[in-house]
Design a protein around this motif. Structure first.
Motif, PDB file in Angstrom:
ATOM      1  N   MET A 261       0.843  -1.192   0.000  1.00 25.49           N
ATOM      2  CA  MET A 261       0.000   0.000   0.000  1.00 25.49           C
ATOM      3  C   MET A 261       0.881   1.246   0.000  1.00 25.49           C
ATOM      4  O   MET A 261       1.848   1.336   0.777  1.00 25.49           O
ATOM      5  N   ALA A 262       0.552   2.214  -0.851  1.00 24.79           N
ATOM      6  CA  ALA A 262       1.360   3.435  -0.937  1.00 24.79           C
ATOM      7  C   ALA A 262       1.188   4.281   0.313  1.00 24.79           C
ATOM      8  O   ALA A 262       0.128   4.278   0.961  1.00 24.79           O
ATOM      9  N   ASN A 263       2.234   4.995   0.655  1.00 29.61           N
ATOM     10  CA  ASN A 263       2.163   5.905   1.794  1.00 29.61           C
ATOM     11  C   ASN A 263       1.169   7.029   1.527  1.00 29.61           C
ATOM     12  O   ASN A 263       0.940   7.424   0.375  1.00 29.61           O
ATOM     13  N   LEU A 264       0.584   7.533   2.601  1.00 29.59           N
ATOM     14  CA  LEU A 264      -0.284   8.696   2.494  1.00 29.59           C
ATOM     15  C   LEU A 264       0.550   9.924   2.153  1.00 29.59           C
ATOM     16  O   LEU A 264       1.656  10.107   2.659  1.00 29.59           O
ATOM     17  N   ARG A 265      -0.005  10.791   1.308  1.00 27.71           N
ATOM     18  CA  ARG A 265       0.665  12.034   0.943  1.00 27.71           C
ATOM     19  C   ARG A 265       0.172  13.148   1.866  1.00 27.71           C
ATOM     20  O   ARG A 265      -1.008  13.504   1.848  1.00 27.71           O
ATOM     21  N   ALA A 266       1.066  13.674   2.682  1.00 33.31           N
ATOM     22  CA  ALA A 266       0.704  14.681   3.676  1.00 33.31           C
ATOM     23  C   ALA A 266       1.321  16.023   3.337  1.00 33.31           C
ATOM     24  O   ALA A 266       2.417  16.110   2.764  1.00 33.31           O
ATOM     25  N   GLY A 267       0.609  17.080   3.708  1.00 33.06           N
ATOM     26  CA  GLY A 267       1.123  18.435   3.579  1.00 33.06           C
ATOM     27  C   GLY A 267       1.054  19.141   4.918  1.00 33.06           C
ATOM     28  O   GLY A 267       0.329  18.715   5.833  1.00 33.06           O
ATOM     29  N   LEU A 268       1.793  20.215   5.041  1.00 28.75           N
ATOM     30  CA  LEU A 268       1.821  21.022   6.260  1.00 28.75           C
ATOM     31  C   LEU A 268       1.775  22.485   5.862  1.00 28.75           C
ATOM     32  O   LEU A 268       2.575  22.933   5.037  1.00 28.75           O
ATOM     33  N   ILE A 269       0.842  23.238   6.449  1.00 24.60           N
ATOM     34  CA  ILE A 269       0.807  24.676   6.214  1.00 24.60           C
ATOM     35  C   ILE A 269       0.966  25.398   7.546  1.00 24.60           C
ATOM     36  O   ILE A 269       0.245  25.115   8.502  1.00 24.60           O
ATOM     37  N   GLY A 270       1.950  26.289   7.609  1.00 24.04           N
ATOM     38  CA  GLY A 270       2.305  26.974   8.844  1.00 24.04           C
ATOM     39  C   GLY A 270       3.626  26.438   9.361  1.00 24.04           C
ATOM     40  O   GLY A 270       3.690  25.304   9.835  1.00 24.04           O
ATOM     41  N   LEU A 271       4.688  27.230   9.244  1.00 26.76           N
ATOM     42  CA  LEU A 271       6.039  26.754   9.592  1.00 26.76           C
ATOM     43  C   LEU A 271       6.638  27.556  10.736  1.00 26.76           C
ATOM     44  O   LEU A 271       7.843  27.798  10.795  1.00 26.76           O
ATOM     45  N   GLY A 272       5.783  27.947  11.669  1.00 27.44           N
ATOM     46  CA  GLY A 272       6.241  28.679  12.840  1.00 27.44           C
ATOM     47  C   GLY A 272       6.715  27.758  13.940  1.00 27.44           C
ATOM     48  O   GLY A 272       7.204  26.651  13.688  1.00 27.44           O
ATOM     49  N   MET A 273       6.538  28.192  15.187  1.00 33.97           N
ATOM     50  CA  MET A 273       7.068  27.443  16.335  1.00 33.97           C
ATOM     51  C   MET A 273       6.468  26.046  16.446  1.00 33.97           C
ATOM     52  O   MET A 273       7.170  25.088  16.722  1.00 33.97           O
ATOM     53  N   MET A 274       5.145  25.934  16.252  1.00 33.58           N
ATOM     54  CA  MET A 274       4.539  24.600  16.286  1.00 33.58           C
ATOM     55  C   MET A 274       4.735  23.875  14.969  1.00 33.58           C
ATOM     56  O   MET A 274       4.937  22.664  14.935  1.00 33.58           O
TER      57      MET A 274
ATOM     58  N   VAL B  27      -2.330  27.915   0.370  1.00 26.70           N
ATOM     59  CA  VAL B  27      -2.947  26.603   0.548  1.00 26.70           C
ATOM     60  C   VAL B  27      -3.341  26.017  -0.802  1.00 26.70           C
ATOM     61  O   VAL B  27      -3.315  24.791  -0.993  1.00 26.70           O
ATOM     62  N   GLU B  28      -3.710  26.856  -1.763  1.00 25.14           N
ATOM     63  CA  GLU B  28      -4.078  26.359  -3.091  1.00 25.14           C
ATOM     64  C   GLU B  28      -2.898  25.661  -3.760  1.00 25.14           C
ATOM     65  O   GLU B  28      -3.074  24.601  -4.392  1.00 25.14           O
ATOM     66  N   GLU B  29      -1.707  26.232  -3.623  1.00 25.57           N
ATOM     67  CA  GLU B  29      -0.519  25.594  -4.188  1.00 25.57           C
ATOM     68  C   GLU B  29      -0.231  24.271  -3.481  1.00 25.57           C
ATOM     69  O   GLU B  29       0.189  23.289  -4.119  1.00 25.57           O
ATOM     70  N   LEU B  30      -0.481  24.233  -2.188  1.00 29.99           N
ATOM     71  CA  LEU B  30      -0.259  22.992  -1.432  1.00 29.99           C
ATOM     72  C   LEU B  30      -1.265  21.924  -1.847  1.00 29.99           C
ATOM     73  O   LEU B  30      -0.909  20.748  -2.030  1.00 29.99           O
ATOM     74  N   ILE B  31      -2.521  22.299  -2.033  1.00 25.94           N
ATOM     75  CA  ILE B  31      -3.558  21.362  -2.463  1.00 25.94           C
ATOM     76  C   ILE B  31      -3.200  20.736  -3.808  1.00 25.94           C
ATOM     77  O   ILE B  31      -3.485  19.550  -4.068  1.00 25.94           O
ATOM     78  N   ALA B  32      -2.549  21.497  -4.670  1.00 21.03           N
ATOM     79  CA  ALA B  32      -2.171  21.010  -6.002  1.00 21.03           C
ATOM     80  C   ALA B  32      -1.175  19.856  -5.939  1.00 21.03           C
ATOM     81  O   ALA B  32      -0.953  19.167  -6.948  1.00 21.03           O
TER      82      ALA B  32
END
Length: 340
Positions: free
Chosen positions: A1-14, A53-58
């Protein structure tokens, strides 16, 4: 099974911590990150860095972690829901109840897994306390008292201490007792010159009769993260900074000193600090969300539960402004809410 493709938006302290965990999570590929301000902590690790977020969704994501300022949660969350992306949003779910309602509805209507990053639920000390309460080791729960204080975090600008830190205590108290808040009475203070409160003291009543007390502030050089749960058999003290859980048992010895024996209270008994496994709470949180996306059994903080927490937080603020006790009515699915 292929790995899930994950994204992250927000690159601050958390966001930097979410990036570290997602980059090493089994069954998951962190394929891209996004932040309008770039990558200040250099966590992208060679992955694409997008501005929106639109670029990330792509990037054809299966799911996304949202760690942007609270005021942006609704806009970004709704965009992800409309794109069919399962999403976990850092706590609080949104800046106010209407925004939280719209977010929860967007993910529910789309049939997507939506979660809120209330990380304290995954602290080993509170996980142990929750399991031991369910096993009846404390008997009836009389009171939950929390202290969450420390220095002011300059990065938090869009909400006050109630919605930023206080939502931890609202969520963990309802979850650990399996009771919902029915009323709150709160007082706040504004000492740092900001528009939002930086200190709150709350007295609450839960649906099962348990009384709660929460002291939260950004004004102390002492950092404290303590939950005391008092019941008929003794008390649990959970320190979530060290992930230690200590049990203070009621004493069983009979008093022979008459002046003390006349007081019909409990006495001091054995003290046990439990030896427990201490996995990183953030990793456990992400493991559970990954499993939920895969359709497996998982323990996540749902957006409906996150919405309830925002409602209680706003009741605390309303109480402080009005100087009165505010009822927190059960609404729809909240009436039968079981926050496991």
């Amino acid at each position: 099974m292929a790995n899930l493709r994950a994204g992250l938006i927000g690159l601050g302290m958390m966001g930097r911590h979410h990036a570290r965990v997602l980059a090493s999570l089994d069954g998951v590929d962190l394929v891209a990150v996004a932040d309008a301000g770039g990558d200040p902590h250099r966590v992208a690790g060679g992955r694409p860095i997008h501005a929106t977020v639109e670029e990330l969704i792509a990037e054809k994501l299966d799911y996304c972690m949202v760690a942007v300022p609270t005021a942006l949660h609704e806009e970004i969350g709704v965009a992800l829901a409309e794109a069919g992306v399962h999403t976990m949003i850092e706590k609080p779910l949104a800046q106010d109840t209407p925004s939280a309602e719209r977010l929860a509805k967007a993910f529910s209507d789309a049939g997507l897994v939506g979660a809120v990053g209330h990380i304290e639920r995954y602290n080993p000390a509170l996980q142990q306390a929750r399991a031991r309460l369910e096993a009846g080791e404390l008997g009836d729960v009389y009171q939950v008292a929390t202290r969450r204080q420390g220095p002011f975090p300059s990065r938090i600008a869009d909400v006050g201490v109630v919605k930023d830190l206080g939502t931890h205590d609202i969520d963990l108290t309802a979850w650990v007792t399996q009771q919902r808040f029915v009323s709150v009475s709160a007082r706040t203070a504004y000492k740092s010159g900001r528009e939002h409160e930086d200190l709150v003291a709350v007295v609450g009543q839960l649906s099962g009769g348990t009384v709660t007390n929460h002291l939260v502030n950004w004004l102390s050089p002492l950092k404290e993260r303590v939950t005391v749960i008092t019941g008929e058999k003794g008390a649990f003290v959970a320190d979530t900074l060290t992930a230690d859980l200590t049990y203070y048992a009621n004493g069983l010895e009979q008093h022979t000193w008459s002046e003390i024996a006349n007081f019909r209270g409990v006495s001091e008994g054995d003290v046990i600090r439990y030896a427990i496994a201490k996995p990183e709470p953030l990793r456990v949180e992400h493991e559970n969300f990954r499993d939920a996306v895969l359709g497996q059994q998982a323990d996540i903080v749902t957006m409906e539960q996150g919405l309830t927490t925002v409602r209680v937080a706003e009741a605390c603020i309303e109480s402080a402004q009005s100087g009165s006790t505010v009822e927190v009515p059960a609404r729809g699915h909240d009436a039968g809410l079981v926050v496991r």
